[in-house]
Design a protein around this motif. Sequence first.
Motif, PDB file in Angstrom:
ATOM      1  N   GLU A 194       0.810  -1.214   0.000  1.00 46.02           N
ATOM      2  CA  GLU A 194       0.000   0.000   0.000  1.00 46.02           C
ATOM      3  C   GLU A 194       0.848   1.272   0.000  1.00 46.02           C
ATOM      4  N   LEU A 195       2.145   1.139   0.281  1.00 40.61           N
ATOM      5  CA  LEU A 195       3.035   2.300   0.281  1.00 40.61           C
ATOM      6  C   LEU A 195       3.803   2.447  -1.032  1.00 40.61           C
ATOM      7  N   ALA A 196       3.364   1.733  -2.066  1.00 45.78           N
ATOM      8  CA  ALA A 196       3.998   1.830  -3.381  1.00 45.78           C
ATOM      9  C   ALA A 196       2.925   2.030  -4.448  1.00 45.78           C
ATOM     10  N   ALA A 197       3.277   2.765  -5.485  1.00 49.15           N
ATOM     11  CA  ALA A 197       2.394   2.948  -6.642  1.00 49.15           C
ATOM     12  C   ALA A 197       3.162   2.531  -7.883  1.00 49.15           C
ATOM     13  N   LEU A 198       2.539   1.708  -8.720  1.00 54.10           N
ATOM     14  CA  LEU A 198       3.184   1.206  -9.928  1.00 54.10           C
ATOM     15  C   LEU A 198       2.370   1.615 -11.155  1.00 54.10           C
ATOM     16  N   GLY A 199       3.062   1.992 -12.217  1.00 50.80           N
ATOM     17  CA  GLY A 199       2.385   2.342 -13.452  1.00 50.80           C
ATOM     18  C   GLY A 199       1.823   3.748 -13.410  1.00 50.80           C
ATOM     19  N   LEU A 200       1.543   4.279 -14.592  1.00 48.21           N
ATOM     20  CA  LEU A 200       1.153   5.680 -14.706  1.00 48.21           C
ATOM     21  C   LEU A 200      -0.139   5.995 -13.955  1.00 48.21           C
ATOM     22  N   GLU A 201      -1.139   5.139 -14.053  1.00 48.96           N
ATOM     23  CA  GLU A 201      -2.420   5.432 -13.423  1.00 48.96           C
ATOM     24  C   GLU A 201      -2.306   5.559 -11.910  1.00 48.96           C
TER      25      GLU A 201
END
Length: 332
Positions: free
Chosen positions: A258-265
């Motif tokens: 939950e503390l990471a975001a992957l990809g453009l969206e």
Amino acid sequence: MKYEVDRKRRVIKVVPEREEDLYFIYLLIDMGDVVRGWTVREYKPLGAKEGERMKMYLGIRVEALEYHKFRGSLRVRGTVVEAQEGIEGVKGRRHTFELAVGREVEIEKAEERPLEVVEEVLNMARNSLPRILLVSIDDEEAAFAYITALGVEVLHTVYNSAERGGGNSLLHNYLVYVGKVVEELKRRLDPDKVVVAGPHIVVEQAGVYVRGDRVSQSSGGLAGVYEFVRRGLYDEFKKEMGVVAYERLMRLLATERELAALGLEEVEEAAASGRVDILLVLDSYLKERPGEVWSVLYEVYKSRGRIYIVREDTEIGAGLRALGGIASILRW
């Protein structure tokens, strides 16, 4: 890199001082920008029978970029939209600028590009780390590597042709040759620092022939280059190139997704709410989707997040490509 930013005209004047500065200029130039500078071009004045190569000041609207890391070259191609007074018949024709170290160029940015982030990219170049000529050596092999903010480039390898047990005199001949190679590379590359790394006894002997910092490690030669990078002697570079941030991202993916975001969206959503603490974006992805990526960079800049632009031709670059080309570590 020397640069000036005219916010009113949206013009950046830059003078690259090192070959790696050309990489950062490559990052900030987009299709549709206008690039101006002195150049040489075939010119045939009205009424003349033959043309001649002539120095002139032109502006082109960028249509293509060609950057070569190891050649240290950056070509900008486009259509001439401005020409100095007295030069007729050039507008509308295609031209190629060859950007070079020490040569000033002007870049007029398109309206949608936030200049604050453009300056952030320029600051990355200004704050780039010292350039190191690494001599990784043992009694059999010496490998020479060039370490800059762009990564590690193995330049050359030489071998000790003397038979084992031949005595110090044969090692002497080998080290003399290594010293000559170092001097030649220093003249060509002008590094900020020379580091000699390898088994302690060989490093101490080599220190007589090669001036530089001495680092003891278990191996020399090509294996020693990779050991130098892995062992933490390269930590400052790894931090600046985003390796430490990437390793932290991978740990979070395994433990606190939950503390990471992957990809453009995902990254766009997190950036819009000010949650991005660290952003990792592939240089090639920035070129593939400049509109969306520059917008994300601006949001991260506004919320005081740290930005790392990662080269695709690095180990972490390949990993970041597999994650979608862009990823971030979140604050909450």
